[in-house]
Design a protein around this motif. Sequence first.
Motif, PDB file in Angstrom:
ATOM      1  N   ILE A 121       0.829  -1.213   0.000  1.00  0.00           N
ATOM      2  CA  ILE A 121       0.000   0.000   0.000  1.00  0.00           C
ATOM      3  C   ILE A 121       0.858   1.256   0.000  1.00  0.00           C
ATOM      4  O   ILE A 121       0.488   2.282  -0.553  1.00  0.00           O
ATOM      5  N   THR A 163       4.862   2.800  -0.724  1.00  0.00           N
ATOM      6  CA  THR A 163       6.105   2.507  -1.431  1.00  0.00           C
ATOM      7  C   THR A 163       7.293   2.838  -0.528  1.00  0.00           C
ATOM      8  O   THR A 163       7.383   3.950  -0.017  1.00  0.00           O
ATOM      9  N   ALA A 164       8.186   1.870  -0.356  1.00  0.00           N
ATOM     10  CA  ALA A 164       9.359   2.097   0.507  1.00  0.00           C
ATOM     11  C   ALA A 164      10.373   2.989  -0.185  1.00  0.00           C
ATOM     12  O   ALA A 164      10.431   3.051  -1.415  1.00  0.00           O
ATOM     13  N   SER A 165      11.161   3.691   0.602  1.00  0.00           N
ATOM     14  CA  SER A 165      12.237   4.511   0.025  1.00  0.00           C
ATOM     15  C   SER A 165      13.473   3.656  -0.237  1.00  0.00           C
ATOM     16  O   SER A 165      14.271   3.944  -1.108  1.00  0.00           O
ATOM     17  N   GLY A 180      15.451  -0.516   0.876  1.00  0.00           N
ATOM     18  CA  GLY A 180      15.416  -1.751   1.648  1.00  0.00           C
ATOM     19  C   GLY A 180      14.749  -2.866   0.889  1.00  0.00           C
ATOM     20  O   GLY A 180      14.421  -2.731  -0.300  1.00  0.00           O
ATOM     21  N   ARG A 219       8.392  -7.181  -4.117  1.00  0.00           N
ATOM     22  CA  ARG A 219       8.376  -6.267  -5.259  1.00  0.00           C
ATOM     23  C   ARG A 219       8.419  -7.063  -6.576  1.00  0.00           C
ATOM     24  O   ARG A 219       7.597  -6.854  -7.449  1.00  0.00           O
ATOM     25  N   ARG A 220       9.364  -7.980  -6.645  1.00  0.00           N
ATOM     26  CA  ARG A 220       9.526  -8.735  -7.885  1.00  0.00           C
ATOM     27  C   ARG A 220       8.389  -9.745  -8.073  1.00  0.00           C
ATOM     28  O   ARG A 220       7.872  -9.899  -9.172  1.00  0.00           O
ATOM     29  N   TRP A 255       5.287  -9.793  -6.684  1.00  0.00           N
ATOM     30  CA  TRP A 255       4.197  -9.177  -5.953  1.00  0.00           C
ATOM     31  C   TRP A 255       2.892  -9.970  -6.039  1.00  0.00           C
ATOM     32  O   TRP A 255       2.148 -10.062  -5.082  1.00  0.00           O
ATOM     33  N   ARG A 256       2.658 -10.581  -7.190  1.00  0.00           N
ATOM     34  CA  ARG A 256       1.378 -11.289  -7.326  1.00  0.00           C
ATOM     35  C   ARG A 256       1.339 -12.512  -6.394  1.00  0.00           C
ATOM     36  O   ARG A 256       0.359 -12.747  -5.693  1.00  0.00           O
ATOM     37  N   MET A 286      18.135  -0.874  -2.626  1.00  0.00           N
ATOM     38  CA  MET A 286      17.099  -1.094  -3.641  1.00  0.00           C
ATOM     39  C   MET A 286      15.953  -0.097  -3.433  1.00  0.00           C
ATOM     40  O   MET A 286      15.542   0.177  -2.339  1.00  0.00           O
ATOM     41  N   SER A 287      15.472   0.465  -4.500  1.00  0.00           N
ATOM     42  CA  SER A 287      14.374   1.407  -4.317  1.00  0.00           C
ATOM     43  C   SER A 287      13.083   0.818  -4.891  1.00  0.00           C
ATOM     44  O   SER A 287      13.096   0.069  -5.848  1.00  0.00           O
ATOM     45  N   PHE A 288      11.995   1.162  -4.260  1.00  0.00           N
ATOM     46  CA  PHE A 288      10.706   0.598  -4.653  1.00  0.00           C
ATOM     47  C   PHE A 288       9.910   1.601  -5.489  1.00  0.00           C
ATOM     48  O   PHE A 288       9.924   2.780  -5.223  1.00  0.00           O
ATOM     49  N   THR A 289       9.210   1.103  -6.456  1.00  0.00           N
ATOM     50  CA  THR A 289       8.186   1.904  -7.126  1.00  0.00           C
ATOM     51  C   THR A 289       6.987   0.985  -7.275  1.00  0.00           C
ATOM     52  O   THR A 289       7.041  -0.165  -6.878  1.00  0.00           O
ATOM     53  N   ALA A 290       5.904   1.500  -7.846  1.00  0.00           N
ATOM     54  CA  ALA A 290       4.713   0.661  -7.985  1.00  0.00           C
ATOM     55  C   ALA A 290       5.032  -0.510  -8.904  1.00  0.00           C
ATOM     56  O   ALA A 290       5.814  -0.362  -9.837  1.00  0.00           O
ATOM     57  N   PRO A 291       4.455  -1.694  -8.651  1.00  0.00           N
ATOM     58  CA  PRO A 291       4.768  -2.838  -9.495  1.00  0.00           C
ATOM     59  C   PRO A 291       4.313  -2.628 -10.927  1.00  0.00           C
ATOM     60  O   PRO A 291       3.203  -2.174 -11.160  1.00  0.00           O
ATOM     61  N   ARG A 292       5.182  -2.980 -11.832  1.00  0.00           N
ATOM     62  CA  ARG A 292       4.819  -2.849 -13.246  1.00  0.00           C
ATOM     63  C   ARG A 292       4.677  -4.220 -13.900  1.00  0.00           C
ATOM     64  O   ARG A 292       3.733  -4.526 -14.532  1.00  0.00           O
ATOM     65  N   SER A 293       5.683  -5.039 -13.726  1.00  0.00           N
ATOM     66  CA  SER A 293       5.564  -6.395 -14.263  1.00  0.00           C
ATOM     67  C   SER A 293       5.562  -7.340 -13.064  1.00  0.00           C
ATOM     68  O   SER A 293       4.652  -7.325 -12.272  1.00  0.00           O
ATOM     69  N   GLY A 294       6.617  -8.138 -12.936  1.00  0.00           N
ATOM     70  CA  GLY A 294       6.810  -8.941 -11.738  1.00  0.00           C
ATOM     71  C   GLY A 294       5.578  -9.670 -11.246  1.00  0.00           C
ATOM     72  O   GLY A 294       5.072  -9.424 -10.179  1.00  0.00           O
ATOM     73  N   GLY A 295       5.041 -10.551 -11.963  1.00  0.00           N
ATOM     74  CA  GLY A 295       3.862 -11.280 -11.540  1.00  0.00           C
ATOM     75  C   GLY A 295       3.213 -11.812 -12.786  1.00  0.00           C
ATOM     76  O   GLY A 295       2.596 -11.044 -13.516  1.00  0.00           O
ATOM     77  N   LYS A 320      -0.691   5.964  -3.814  1.00  0.00           N
ATOM     78  CA  LYS A 320       0.235   5.415  -2.820  1.00  0.00           C
ATOM     79  C   LYS A 320       1.107   6.514  -2.237  1.00  0.00           C
ATOM     80  O   LYS A 320       1.530   7.405  -2.966  1.00  0.00           O
ATOM     81  N   ALA A 321       1.379   6.393  -0.945  1.00  0.00           N
ATOM     82  CA  ALA A 321       2.283   7.362  -0.313  1.00  0.00           C
ATOM     83  C   ALA A 321       3.722   6.977  -0.613  1.00  0.00           C
ATOM     84  O   ALA A 321       4.032   5.817  -0.776  1.00  0.00           O
TER      85      ALA A 321
END
Lengths: 314, 265
Positions: free
Chosen positions: A54, A56-58, A60, A70-71, A73-74, B1-10, B264-265
């Motif tokens: 819900i 997004t981490a900065s 880690g 993340r990779r 996720w589903r 590692m930085s996170f963004t909204a999932p695009r593929s990965g699934g 998303k925050a």
Amino acid sequence: MPPAISVKNLTKTYASGLVALRDVSLDIAPGEIFALLGPNGAGKTTLISIVCGIVTASGGEVMADGEDVRRNWRATRRKIGLVPQELATDAFETVLSTVTFSRGLFGCPPNAAHIERVLKDLTLWEKRHTQIRELSGGMKRRLMIAKALAHEPSILFLDEPTAGVDVELRRDMWALVRALRENGVTVILTTHYIEEAEEMADRVGVMRKGELILVEEKAALMRKLGKRRLTLCLQEPMAALPPELAQWRLDLAPGGLELGYTFDAHDERTGVPSLLRRLSDLGIAFKDLHTSQSSLEEIFVSLVSERVQEGLPA
Amino acid sequence: MSFTAPRSGGSGFNGHGVLAIYRFEMARAIRTAIQSLVTPVITTSLYFVVFGAAIGSRIDEVGGVSYGAFIVPGLIMLTIFGESISNASFGIYFPKFTGTIYEILSAPVSPFEIVLAYVGAAATKSIVLGLVILATASFFVPIEIAHPLAMVFFLVLISVTFSLFGFIIGIWAKGFEQLQLIPMLIVTPLAFLGGAFYSIDMLPQAWRAVALLNPVVYLISGFRWAFYDTSDVGVAVSLSMTGGFLVLCLALVAWIFRTGYRLKA
């Protein structure tokens, strides 16, 4: 077996500049009940929200059941159920339709038997055709849990699950959480009620200002940090503590009829026998005595205040 | 590692998830079916009374079509614009407002699947409504459809495009006032000035040039061509403009999910 949840060096800074998480690392074992304690704004909900996708981490890394959230996720989201802090519901939906919706949303085919079991476990079956707006606060809280369990998750996050519910319902929820654990579900709960963590958790994590300041088995934590207290009920009131008792650092209750002595039960010399001898020598008689162990709440308050005293972020 | 909204990965497609959202949205429309269907039917009937009977009786044919029949495609488009935007924007805004969006964001549904479900449901409602208005209009004026397939194609394309636009508004809006802002201040005026009730050939030359800056002109013109084989601008131009708007909306939605803008925050 990989940890149910593994968090490494997780950080989160919101757009406003607020640092919500500072380099948090944590492993939670499968089947464990883990309680995350901390005052408001400690970062508990942010941590949960990142694991659930819900927020997004900065920086880690978060793994669920050995897979990167993340990779993969589903796959990871299918394993996780979330009961949020707020009672967020669709007022005009019925109990049955909203739980069925949740199951479908998480990619599961319809399973009327499972939905029925969940609703019966949460004593909502009789209300299945009732619109959510007609439910009481406690029922809505149970409904949130039913929605989270609709897709049969192996990891369940409960964010303040018993906030605002009555004592009876709280105890019902504790029983439910224990039943879930018996079925192999890993439960991570955040709570303000230390009693809740004390009652249910295998391990406790304490957060403060985005930092995880302590992770410990609850029993070990209480052994390690727990103090015992001896209370003596005197036969005659005492006006002031005699100087001969100064070395025990006793406290005298108002009225002068109770003497208190706090000691570490794990010390080789607790000081209790020598105190009792000295009282006898001084002719101070008591009619009753009892000992008690400090609660998790006292430990928690002590931990947080120690951090303040050490000059760490408060 | 930085996170963004999932695009593929699934891998895979969460068909159950898409159906769950689609059914939820359609159930909401069915709960209010009477208001959803009766209101536009009454409104359309009133348009026919005012424009078709009262004003239309004083206006000659437009492009070889009676005035009453001429306004039918424009009336359908007016409803499609409004309903597509309001259905899709409300559909995604309401979970944000109530807080139930947490469930969508934490579920194994991809951005594509979320858009497919919400926009699909909003477009379905608009298409049904468009057909209901067409049926209502047929009670007032004789209607011929010169290119039925093209009519259906334009109906679906414009419903989907404006539902996408509504979805964007729903994500952008911070309150119910903002939800109404763009439809009221921009879309409705452009729709009324877009040739719903007149051919832009009827305008003076200078105003005609100005009218051509209105993108709605191309949408209504293309849809009207499907009915009467006559249009203000070329069909290919209409199609290009509609397609261009669709691509623009798709690009915006893709950006929203990539950045998590207001989700998303």
